[in-house]
Structure formats: structure tokens, C-alpha cells
Scaffold this active site. Structure first.
Site, PDB file in Angstrom:
ATOM      1  N   CYS A   2       0.842  -1.189   0.000  1.00 33.50           N
ATOM      2  CA  CYS A   2       0.000   0.000   0.000  1.00 33.50           C
ATOM      3  C   CYS A   2       0.882   1.246   0.000  1.00 33.50           C
ATOM      4  O   CYS A   2       1.833   1.341   0.764  1.00 33.50           O
ATOM      5  CB  CYS A   2      -0.959   0.086   1.176  1.00 33.50           C
ATOM      6  SG  CYS A   2      -2.203  -1.196   1.175  1.00 33.50           S
ATOM      7  N   ARG A  27       4.240  -0.515  -4.574  1.00 28.76           N
ATOM      8  CA  ARG A  27       3.854  -0.986  -3.239  1.00 28.76           C
ATOM      9  C   ARG A  27       2.510  -1.716  -3.239  1.00 28.76           C
ATOM     10  O   ARG A  27       2.086  -2.244  -2.210  1.00 28.76           O
ATOM     11  CB  ARG A  27       3.774   0.199  -2.279  1.00 28.76           C
ATOM     12  CG  ARG A  27       5.060   0.942  -2.116  1.00 28.76           C
ATOM     13  CD  ARG A  27       4.896   2.081  -1.152  1.00 28.76           C
ATOM     14  NE  ARG A  27       4.787   1.589   0.203  1.00 28.76           N
ATOM     15  CZ  ARG A  27       5.798   1.441   1.027  1.00 28.76           C
ATOM     16  NH1 ARG A  27       7.007   1.771   0.630  1.00 28.76           N
ATOM     17  NH2 ARG A  27       5.624   0.984   2.231  1.00 28.76           N
ATOM     18  N   TRP A  73      -2.672  -2.741  -1.786  1.00 25.79           N
ATOM     19  CA  TRP A  73      -2.404  -4.171  -1.880  1.00 25.79           C
ATOM     20  C   TRP A  73      -3.382  -4.808  -0.912  1.00 25.79           C
ATOM     21  O   TRP A  73      -3.276  -4.616   0.300  1.00 25.79           O
ATOM     22  CB  TRP A  73      -0.959  -4.473  -1.492  1.00 25.79           C
ATOM     23  CG  TRP A  73      -0.557  -5.889  -1.755  1.00 25.79           C
ATOM     24  CD1 TRP A  73      -0.080  -6.398  -2.921  1.00 25.79           C
ATOM     25  CD2 TRP A  73      -0.599  -6.971  -0.814  1.00 25.79           C
ATOM     26  NE1 TRP A  73       0.171  -7.744  -2.778  1.00 25.79           N
ATOM     27  CE2 TRP A  73      -0.143  -8.123  -1.500  1.00 25.79           C
ATOM     28  CE3 TRP A  73      -0.986  -7.090   0.505  1.00 25.79           C
ATOM     29  CZ2 TRP A  73      -0.055  -9.367  -0.901  1.00 25.79           C
ATOM     30  CZ3 TRP A  73      -0.905  -8.336   1.122  1.00 25.79           C
ATOM     31  CH2 TRP A  73      -0.436  -9.455   0.416  1.00 25.79           C
ATOM     32  N   ASN A  99      -2.219   2.088   5.499  1.00 25.91           N
ATOM     33  CA  ASN A  99      -1.379   0.955   5.119  1.00 25.91           C
ATOM     34  C   ASN A  99      -1.144   0.151   6.388  1.00 25.91           C
ATOM     35  O   ASN A  99      -0.696   0.714   7.384  1.00 25.91           O
ATOM     36  CB  ASN A  99      -0.052   1.472   4.549  1.00 25.91           C
ATOM     37  CG  ASN A  99       0.988   0.381   4.389  1.00 25.91           C
ATOM     38  OD1 ASN A  99       0.645  -0.798   4.287  1.00 25.91           O
ATOM     39  ND2 ASN A  99       2.250   0.766   4.372  1.00 25.91           N
ATOM     40  N   GLY A 100      -1.447  -1.137   6.355  1.00 30.41           N
ATOM     41  CA  GLY A 100      -1.248  -1.960   7.545  1.00 30.41           C
ATOM     42  C   GLY A 100      -2.453  -2.848   7.777  1.00 30.41           C
ATOM     43  O   GLY A 100      -3.285  -3.018   6.882  1.00 30.41           O
ATOM     44  N   GLU A 485      17.054 -18.617  -6.320  1.00 33.16           N
ATOM     45  CA  GLU A 485      16.751 -17.259  -6.785  1.00 33.16           C
ATOM     46  C   GLU A 485      16.279 -17.279  -8.248  1.00 33.16           C
ATOM     47  O   GLU A 485      15.345 -16.567  -8.621  1.00 33.16           O
ATOM     48  CB  GLU A 485      17.996 -16.372  -6.599  1.00 33.16           C
ATOM     49  CG  GLU A 485      17.896 -14.951  -7.107  1.00 33.16           C
ATOM     50  CD  GLU A 485      16.783 -14.113  -6.464  1.00 33.16           C
ATOM     51  OE1 GLU A 485      16.146 -14.567  -5.507  1.00 33.16           O
ATOM     52  OE2 GLU A 485      16.538 -13.013  -6.970  1.00 33.16           O
ATOM     53  N   LYS A 489      12.644 -15.947  -9.454  1.00 35.93           N
ATOM     54  CA  LYS A 489      12.459 -14.908 -10.468  1.00 35.93           C
ATOM     55  C   LYS A 489      11.458 -15.364 -11.527  1.00 35.93           C
ATOM     56  O   LYS A 489      10.604 -14.601 -11.967  1.00 35.93           O
ATOM     57  CB  LYS A 489      13.786 -14.547 -11.166  1.00 35.93           C
ATOM     58  CG  LYS A 489      14.796 -13.773 -10.363  1.00 35.93           C
ATOM     59  CD  LYS A 489      14.478 -12.301 -10.207  1.00 35.93           C
ATOM     60  CE  LYS A 489      13.669 -12.017  -8.998  1.00 35.93           C
ATOM     61  NZ  LYS A 489      14.244 -12.023  -7.693  1.00 35.93           N
ATOM     62  N   GLU A 492       7.860 -15.477 -10.016  1.00 34.33           N
ATOM     63  CA  GLU A 492       7.322 -14.160  -9.678  1.00 34.33           C
ATOM     64  C   GLU A 492       6.783 -13.428 -10.889  1.00 34.33           C
ATOM     65  O   GLU A 492       5.728 -12.816 -10.832  1.00 34.33           O
ATOM     66  CB  GLU A 492       8.433 -13.265  -9.111  1.00 34.33           C
ATOM     67  CG  GLU A 492       8.776 -13.464  -7.677  1.00 34.33           C
ATOM     68  CD  GLU A 492       9.873 -12.508  -7.242  1.00 34.33           C
ATOM     69  OE1 GLU A 492       9.680 -11.839  -6.234  1.00 34.33           O
ATOM     70  OE2 GLU A 492      10.933 -12.434  -7.898  1.00 34.33           O
ATOM     71  N   HIS A 508      16.122 -37.179  -4.664  1.00 41.22           N
ATOM     72  CA  HIS A 508      15.190 -37.511  -3.578  1.00 41.22           C
ATOM     73  C   HIS A 508      13.795 -36.956  -3.840  1.00 41.22           C
ATOM     74  O   HIS A 508      13.062 -36.657  -2.909  1.00 41.22           O
ATOM     75  CB  HIS A 508      15.751 -37.003  -2.250  1.00 41.22           C
ATOM     76  CG  HIS A 508      17.093 -37.566  -1.945  1.00 41.22           C
ATOM     77  ND1 HIS A 508      17.277 -38.876  -1.562  1.00 41.22           N
ATOM     78  CD2 HIS A 508      18.334 -37.027  -2.026  1.00 41.22           C
ATOM     79  CE1 HIS A 508      18.575 -39.102  -1.401  1.00 41.22           C
ATOM     80  NE2 HIS A 508      19.234 -37.992  -1.677  1.00 41.22           N
ATOM     81  N   LYS A 607       6.254  -4.739  -3.548  1.00 42.64           N
ATOM     82  CA  LYS A 607       7.693  -4.671  -3.294  1.00 42.64           C
ATOM     83  C   LYS A 607       8.019  -4.567  -1.816  1.00 42.64           C
ATOM     84  O   LYS A 607       8.961  -5.167  -1.343  1.00 42.64           O
ATOM     85  CB  LYS A 607       8.261  -3.465  -4.035  1.00 42.64           C
ATOM     86  CG  LYS A 607       9.750  -3.352  -3.885  1.00 42.64           C
ATOM     87  CD  LYS A 607      10.430  -3.216  -5.196  1.00 42.64           C
ATOM     88  CE  LYS A 607      11.904  -3.444  -5.103  1.00 42.64           C
ATOM     89  NZ  LYS A 607      12.275  -4.826  -5.384  1.00 42.64           N
TER      90      LYS A 607
END
Ligand code: G6P
Length: 612
Positions: A2, A27, A73, A99-100, A485, A489, A492, A508, A607
Site C-alpha cells: 500500500c 507498493r 495491496w 497501510n497496515g 533465486e 524470479k 514471480e 530424492h 515490493k
């Protein structure tokens, strides 16, 4: 998570708010809205991105020298026009952006409902503005006093701004666990989630602390008080950030710009900290704490997402070069499992934004338990940077693409410097190896440039694999976290299912997934386990998997057996992640573009994750 922006001054607020929201969009981008005050309080809000709001407000009255905007968000309530912020109070006199998360919102809502309040949205935020109005009317309080009282009844996290229809000269903001910055311009003021929407207007900012309330009036300027109404003395910071750093600079996406910036950002991270010609490395932020760290029984590194992957590389680096035991923790797990921690322990927290709620809470917990908390952070002045006992910035400049790239290489560079400095000081790193590391690290920016030259080849590979449904990433040692990573990527930004695995663990479980349709990306730039990696590749090939290998220029074997090879310059093993990750970033970027995905703002992500 947010984005918040508010303005009071001599200019029309709308344009400032819209530009601010565009800068804050990373955000959250589920919905966007503004409140503008001139006689009436006009609220315009729309599901979707800021552009939807701009289109919606095109033929509306957008006058007002005071206003606030929000990009969301979603947490409580689906992303739609009604749940979008700002929210009105019951009478329509007050409005709020938030925001929160208000954790006790349902108890508060029940109590307010019993008092006759009716709610139009499903949000926790609307409950808060009703509560503020209820208290203000019942007790005949000023807006700031009502905000203070309401917040003392709230459990959870908040950064809020409140406006009053009857007072076009006043903004009231407050924060707890979610960031809020006040910008001070020339007879104009801003409140925002971070400095990015403020910087084009002023570089003077005040970072609000937890449980502080800010009142900004045209007459009296900025006044900051605690939630208990004690006057606070604010510190004004001058930011060293320029507007070009917030633009795409000719690239189609921020992510691509940030990938290509890495030779520069890695140099920036090492500036004044490494001199390859003179053969020294130092880390200012570490000096004061180095002896304690060297003698510590262990180091714990806590982080989330990509920063957690850097932390894993940090574990390999610090254990190998400085011989200090390291444990790596997901910040979200660490904070809730009553970890055994004491004053002897060192806790390193890694965070690009410096605002991730779980990482911040992990750092706070470690501090409470008496451990020394050291931060590795990108955003200057962020909450984590301000609360740690010591730390080092990675100096990568603003990272705006939601998928982290340059912050990852900055964090790894910093961890490498840290491990070298600690190891040398401790006397466990030989003089020869220490100087070899310095020389090699000094060459990394040039080698990253060479790794970036694989871009054309990677576009071809992206075209070949853009329609795959799955991908497996394998690596060993320093390149196991790189495999994680690379997979993250791809997930995402292109929404392809991908898994990263230690190459030897493949047997395994994941090996069962391999068939002729499964691309297996093997990061094979290690020298120490080279023969083992060759065997792992053979195992994939035996099951008809398609092997894409990231190799280095010294490779002799893998180039003969892999289906596709991406070559990066060679370097010493601990530094290989800084090069091997580059083609993986590019591969996910190009695949996402080819799949028409929103690269910089992938669905459901944000983000700066300021909620748990
Ligand atoms: C989000 C971002 C990731 C980031 C993670 C941790 O999930 O999308 O890119 O790695 O948060 O963020 P931090 O700012 O603490 O590094």
C-alpha cells in the site's frame, strides 16, 4: 505494501497525488484512490492501476489545495472500487487512507455496529475512521486527539492519513510498524509511505517513528507528538536521491534497467570499501562491532524472499572465509518460534526496502533478547536501518521493479566484503587468499558486464521455453541459493511453476518430474563439485530432461553434454553467484515479456511487504 501520499500547500493537489501514486505503485496495485478537499470532500477511487483512476477522474472536479491518495495491496476485502481507499467516516465528514492491518477490527466493528454505525466496505480501515469519528463526536475532541485515542484502542500495524471536510488546512498522520515520511517543502508539505513521491518536490524529510502522530497545518507547519500527546523533536534529513534514479532511463521496464545497472551498483556498493590496486577491504559500519562478531558463538541471518537467498550465500561466505557458524532463518518463522538468543549472539537482518514487517519484527525481537543486530539494507533511512545497532547500506539506489535484482547482487557483494574483513581480522583467512579475493572482487563489475552480453542468446532461449509449464533449477554449494533465486524470479514474473533444488537432492524427489518437456537449468560454474555436477546433468539427460547449463569460460565437459550453454566469465568460487545469477535474471525477464506479463508489477505481489 500500500502506498500513501498526501499534500497540503499552495498548489492543486490532484496532479501531485497522481504523480506520487504512480511512483508508489510498486507498493501495491489492486486499486487506487484520492480524496480532494475544496468545500466538499471528493473521493474518487477505482479498482486496478493508477491509470484506471486517472481515466475515471478525467471529467470530475479535481480541485483542492489539500488531498491524499492511496494505492492498495488488498488484505481485508477483495480488490474492488468499494474496498479501495480513501474511506469516509459514517457522516462523510472525515476520510482516511491506511497501510497496515487493524488486527482487532472485527471486535471494534461489532462495538461500533451496536452504536448504530453502518459500513459500506469489507475493510479494517473503514472501521478505524468510524472509530475516530465516534470518539471525536462523543468527547468533542480535536481531530488529532481523536486519532490518538482511537489508535490507543487499535491492535495491529498502521500508517494513516486523515482529513476533515471542515478543516481544509489540516492533515493528520500516524504510524506504527508501517512506514511514514513527512516531506518539508516551501510552504508545502507531504506525507508518504517513502520518499520516492516526495523527492521531486523536496529533499527534506522527517521519518516518523512508531506511535507518533503528525499534524500539519498551513498556519503552524509540522507538529509531531507521541500517541500519549507528548511533543517530539523531529530530525530533518536531507536526502541524496535524484529524480533520474526513479525513471526507467530508456529501458522498457524498471527490471531490465536494474539488471543492466548491476556493473555500476556493484561498484557503488564497493566504493570506499575495496581498493584492488592497493589491496585492502574495509567496511565502516562493521568496524565498531567486528571484534564482538569475530568472537561470537554464532551469527543468525534473518530475511525474506530474495534477501533470504542472499542470506544463504552469506552463510557459505562467512562460514568459509571467517569460520563463524551461521544459521539462516526466514524472518517470519524466526520471530514466532521463541528462538534461543542471548547477548553473545549476532543477528544480521537483510532487507532491500528496510521495511519488510517480518524482518523488522525479527530485528526487534533480537534486540529485546540482547543480541547485537546488524542491518544490510538498501533504502537509506528505512525503519530497519534506523533501528539496528549497526549496519551497512548496499548503495544500489532505488529498486523499483517488484522482482529484486540489483539488490540481490548488492547484498551478496556486501556479505562477501563482510566475510573477507571478518576472516582477515580473525586471522583465519590467509594473506594470499584475502588478496586474491580483493583482486577478483575488484574485477566483478567488468565481468558482470560480460555476463550481460549473454542477453541476445538468452532471448533465443526465452523464445524456446516461453510456453513451458514447469522448470527446475539446480545448483550446488554457492550456487544452490542461486538456483533458488533463479526459480523465484521465473515464478514471480512469468507465473511459470519453478523449483530450485540442491543438485544432489534432485534424486530424492524432483527427478520424478523430469521428462522430455522439463527444462532443467543447471548452474554449473563451481569448480569444487564439478564432477558431481556433471553426474547430475547426466542423470537429467538420462531421463530426457532438457539441460540449460550456466557454465564459465574454463568449462571443458559440460558444454559437450548440455543441450544449451550460457557462458559467464570465470572467477573464484565464492564470487560465482554474482555472475551466474545474471543470465537467470535475464531469462525470467525475457520469458515474462514474451508471455505478456506485467514484469514490473506482477500479480498479487508488492515490493515493500509491510504487513505480515
Ligand atoms: C517481496 C519482494 C521481494 C523481496 C522480499 C523481501 O516479496 O517482492 O522482491 O525479496 O519482499 O523484501 P526486502 O525489502 O526485505 O528485501
Amino acid at each position: 505494501m500500500c502506498g500513501i501520499i498526501a499534500y497540503i500547500g499552495p498548489k492543486n493537489a490532484y496532479q501531485i497525488l497522481i504523480e506520487g501514486l504512480s511512483r508508489l505503485e510498486y507498493r501495491g496495485y489492486d486499486s487506487a484512490g484520492v480524496a480532494l478537499l475544496k468545500g466538499d470532500m471528493n473521493i474518487y477511487k477505482k479498482k486496478g492501476k493508477v491509470q484506471e483512476l486517472i481515466d475515471f477522474a478525467e471529467d470530475k472536479n479535481t480541485d483542492g489545495l489539500i488531498g491524499m491518495g492511496h494505492t492498495r495491496w488488498a488484505t481485508h476485502g477483495k480488490p474492488d472500487d468499494i474496498n479501495a481507499h480513501p474511506h469516509f467516516s459514517g457522516s462523510g465528514k472525515l476520510a482516511i487512507i491506511h497501510n497496515g492491518i487493524i488486527e482487532n477490527y472485527s471486535t471494534l466493528k461489532e462495538a461500533l455496529t451496536r452504536l448504530g454505525h453502518q459500513f459500506v466496505s469489507e475493510t479494517d480501515t473503514e472501521v478505524l475512521i468510524h472509530l475516530i469519528e465516534e470518539i471525536q463526536e462523543r468527547e468533542n475532541l480535536t481531530l488529532a486527539d481523536a486519532v490518538r485515542q482511537a489508535l490507543s484502542k487499535v491492535i495491529g500495524a498502521y500508517a494513516i492519513v486523515v482529513m476533515d471536510k471542515n478543516n481544509p488546512d489540516l492533515l493528520v498522520g500516524a504510524r506504527k510498524s508501517s512506514p511514514l515520511v513527512v516531506g518539508i517543502g516551501d510552504h508545502e508539505y507531504f506525507i508518504a509511505s517513502d520518499a520516492t513521491p516526495i523527492i521531486q518536490h523536496t529533499n527534506k524529510v522527517i521519518y516518523l517513528e512508531d506511535e507518533q502522530v503528525v499534524e500539519i497545518s498551513r498556519e503552524n507547519g509540522v507538529e509531531i507528538t507521541s500517541i500519549e500527546n507528548e511533543l517530539q523533536t523531529p530530525v530533518i534529513h536531507e536526502l541524496d536521491l535524484n529524480i533520474d534514479q526513479l525513471e526507467k532511463g530508456g529501458f522498457p521496464h524498471f527490471m531490465l534497467k536494474e539488471i543492466f545497472q548491476q556493473p555500476q551498483t556493484i561498484s557503488d556498493c564497493m566504493r570506499g570499501r575495496l581498493n584492488a590496486t592497493e589491496g585492502w577491504a574495509r567496511l565502516g559500519g562493521l568496524e565498531e562491532h567486528a571484534n564482538k562478531i569475530i568472537n561470537a558463538p554464532r551469527i543468525i541471518i534473518a530475511a525474506c524472499g530474495t534477501s533470504w537467498h542472499s542470506a544463504l550465500i552469506g552463510e557459505y561466505l562467512i562460514e568459509e572465509l571467517a569460520r563463524i557458524p551461521v544459521e539462516v532463518e526466514y524472518a517470519s518463522e524466526f520471530r514466532y518460534r521463541n528462538p534461543i538468543l542471548g547477548p553473545e549472539d549476532i543477528v544480521i537482518v537483510i532487507s532491500q526496502s528496510g521495511e519488510t514487517a517480518d524482518t523488522l519484527a525479527a530485528a526487534e525481537l533480537a534486540k529485546q533478547k540482547g543480541a547485537l543486530v546488524f542491518g544490510i539494507v538498501n533504502v537509506v533511512g528505512s525503519s530497519i536501518a534506523r533501528m539496528t545497532d549497526g549496519g551497512s547500506y548496499i548503495h544500489c539506489g532505488p529498486e523499483i521493479g517488484v522482482a529484486s535484482t540489483k539488490a540481490f547482487t548488492g547484498q551478496v557483494t556486501l556479505l562477501c566484503l563482510m566475510a573477507m574483513v571478518l576472516g582477515y581480522k580473525k586471522g583465519v583467512l590467509s594473506n594470499t587468499y584475502y588478496h586474491q579475493l580483493i583482486a577478483e572482487l575488484g574485477q566483478i563489475p567488468e565481468k558482470v558486464k560480460e555476463a550481460l552480453a549473454t542477453d541476445d542468446l538468452i532471448k533465443t532461449l526465452a523464445a524456446r521455453f516461453e510456453n513451458t509449464n514447469n522448470a527446475l533449477y539446480l545448483g550446488r554449494g554457492y550456487n544452490f541459493p542461486v538456483a533458488l533465486e533463479g526459480a523465484l524470479k521465473l515464478k514471480e514474473i512469468s507465473y511459470i511453476h519453478a523449483e530450485g533444488y540442491p543438485a544432489a537432492e534432485m534424486k530424492h524427489g524432483p527427478i520424478a518430474l523430469i521428462d522430455e518437456n522439463m527444462p532443467v537449468i543447471v548452474i554449473a560454474t563451481n569448480q569444487s563439485a564439478y564432477e558431481k555436477i556433471v553426474s547430475n546433468i547426466m542423470e537429467v539427460k538420462a531421463r530426457k530432461g532438457i539441460v540449460i547449463a550456466v557454465i564459465d569460460t574454463r568449462d571443458h565437459e559440460i558444454r559437450k553434454i548440455a543441450d544449451y550453454c550460457i557462458e559467464v566469465p570465470s572467477t573464484i568460487e565464492p564470487l560465482t553467484p554474482l555472475l551466474s545469477v545474471i543470465p537467470l535474471q535475464l531469462l525470467s525477464y525475457h520469458i515474462a515479456v514474451m508471455r505478456s506479463c506485467d514484469v514490473d508489477q506482477p500479480r498479487n505481489l508488492a515490493k515493500s511487504v509491510t504487513v505480515e
